[in-house]
Design a protein around this motif. Structure first.
Motif, PDB file in Angstrom:
ATOM      1  N   ILE A  21       0.838  -1.197   0.000  1.00 31.52           N
ATOM      2  CA  ILE A  21       0.000   0.000   0.000  1.00 31.52           C
ATOM      3  C   ILE A  21       0.878   1.254   0.000  1.00 31.52           C
ATOM      4  O   ILE A  21       0.614   2.211  -0.714  1.00 31.52           O
ATOM      5  N   HIS A  22       1.942   1.223   0.779  1.00 29.23           N
ATOM      6  CA  HIS A  22       2.795   2.405   0.947  1.00 29.23           C
ATOM      7  C   HIS A  22       3.697   2.662  -0.260  1.00 29.23           C
ATOM      8  O   HIS A  22       3.919   3.809  -0.636  1.00 29.23           O
ATOM      9  N   ARG A  73       3.864   6.131  -2.582  1.00 31.11           N
ATOM     10  CA  ARG A  73       2.574   6.579  -3.119  1.00 31.11           C
ATOM     11  C   ARG A  73       2.178   7.906  -2.472  1.00 31.11           C
ATOM     12  O   ARG A  73       2.620   8.230  -1.376  1.00 31.11           O
ATOM     13  N   SER A  74       1.290   8.619  -3.120  1.00 21.91           N
ATOM     14  CA  SER A  74       0.757   9.850  -2.534  1.00 21.91           C
ATOM     15  C   SER A  74      -0.132   9.493  -1.343  1.00 21.91           C
ATOM     16  O   SER A  74      -0.646   8.373  -1.230  1.00 21.91           O
ATOM     17  N   SER A  75      -0.317  10.446  -0.459  1.00 22.89           N
ATOM     18  CA  SER A  75      -1.181  10.230   0.713  1.00 22.89           C
ATOM     19  C   SER A  75      -2.595   9.858   0.297  1.00 22.89           C
ATOM     20  O   SER A  75      -3.215   8.979   0.901  1.00 22.89           O
ATOM     21  N   ASP A  76      -3.114  10.517  -0.726  1.00 27.01           N
ATOM     22  CA  ASP A  76      -4.475  10.214  -1.191  1.00 27.01           C
ATOM     23  C   ASP A  76      -4.579   8.776  -1.697  1.00 27.01           C
ATOM     24  O   ASP A  76      -5.562   8.088  -1.417  1.00 27.01           O
ATOM     25  N   GLU A  77      -3.562   8.325  -2.420  1.00 23.61           N
ATOM     26  CA  GLU A  77      -3.592   6.957  -2.959  1.00 23.61           C
ATOM     27  C   GLU A  77      -3.447   5.940  -1.834  1.00 23.61           C
ATOM     28  O   GLU A  77      -4.123   4.917  -1.826  1.00 23.61           O
ATOM     29  N   LYS A  78      -2.604   6.214  -0.850  1.00 23.98           N
ATOM     30  CA  LYS A  78      -2.470   5.305   0.291  1.00 23.98           C
ATOM     31  C   LYS A  78      -3.789   5.218   1.058  1.00 23.98           C
ATOM     32  O   LYS A  78      -4.209   4.124   1.449  1.00 23.98           O
ATOM     33  N   THR A  79      -4.432   6.358   1.253  1.00 25.37           N
ATOM     34  CA  THR A  79      -5.719   6.368   1.949  1.00 25.37           C
ATOM     35  C   THR A  79      -6.748   5.555   1.181  1.00 25.37           C
ATOM     36  O   THR A  79      -7.490   4.755   1.764  1.00 25.37           O
ATOM     37  N   ARG A  80      -6.789   5.733  -0.133  1.00 27.87           N
ATOM     38  CA  ARG A  80      -7.736   4.974  -0.958  1.00 27.87           C
ATOM     39  C   ARG A  80      -7.482   3.477  -0.838  1.00 27.87           C
ATOM     40  O   ARG A  80      -8.419   2.684  -0.639  1.00 27.87           O
ATOM     41  N   CYS A 135      -5.951   1.841   1.572  1.00 31.53           N
ATOM     42  CA  CYS A 135      -6.295   1.399   2.929  1.00 31.53           C
ATOM     43  C   CYS A 135      -7.802   1.213   3.068  1.00 31.53           C
ATOM     44  O   CYS A 135      -8.254   0.229   3.672  1.00 31.53           O
ATOM     45  N   ASN A 136      -8.569   2.135   2.520  1.00 30.16           N
ATOM     46  CA  ASN A 136     -10.032   2.010   2.579  1.00 30.16           C
ATOM     47  C   ASN A 136     -10.507   0.781   1.834  1.00 30.16           C
ATOM     48  O   ASN A 136     -11.429   0.099   2.297  1.00 30.16           O
TER      49      ASN A 136
END
Length: 58
Positions: free
Chosen positions: A35-36, A44-51, A53-54
């Motif tokens: 993921i990271h 990865r960008s923070s937005d992509e990592k958040t996506r 993870c979700n």
């Protein structure tokens, strides 16, 4: 049982344990490194990592 989280130091055997538990329980194995990091160890960008993870927790 729906999820198991394994935490620990590098080289402690987390991936080996996760693979064994995944085979035994049928639960998916999700590695935070996947993921990271993108291929080539590009973060990865923070937005992509958040996506990602979700998606993983659904």
């Amino acid at each position: 049982m729906q999820r198991i989280m394994i935490i620990g130091q590098p080289g402690a055997g987390k991936s080996t344990l996760a693979a064994a538990l995944g085979q035994r329980t049928g639960l998916p194995v999700i590695h935070i490194d996947h993921i990271h990091w993108q291929p080539g160890w590009i973060e990865r960008s923070s937005d992509e990592k958040t996506r990602l993870c979700n998606v993983a927790v659904q």
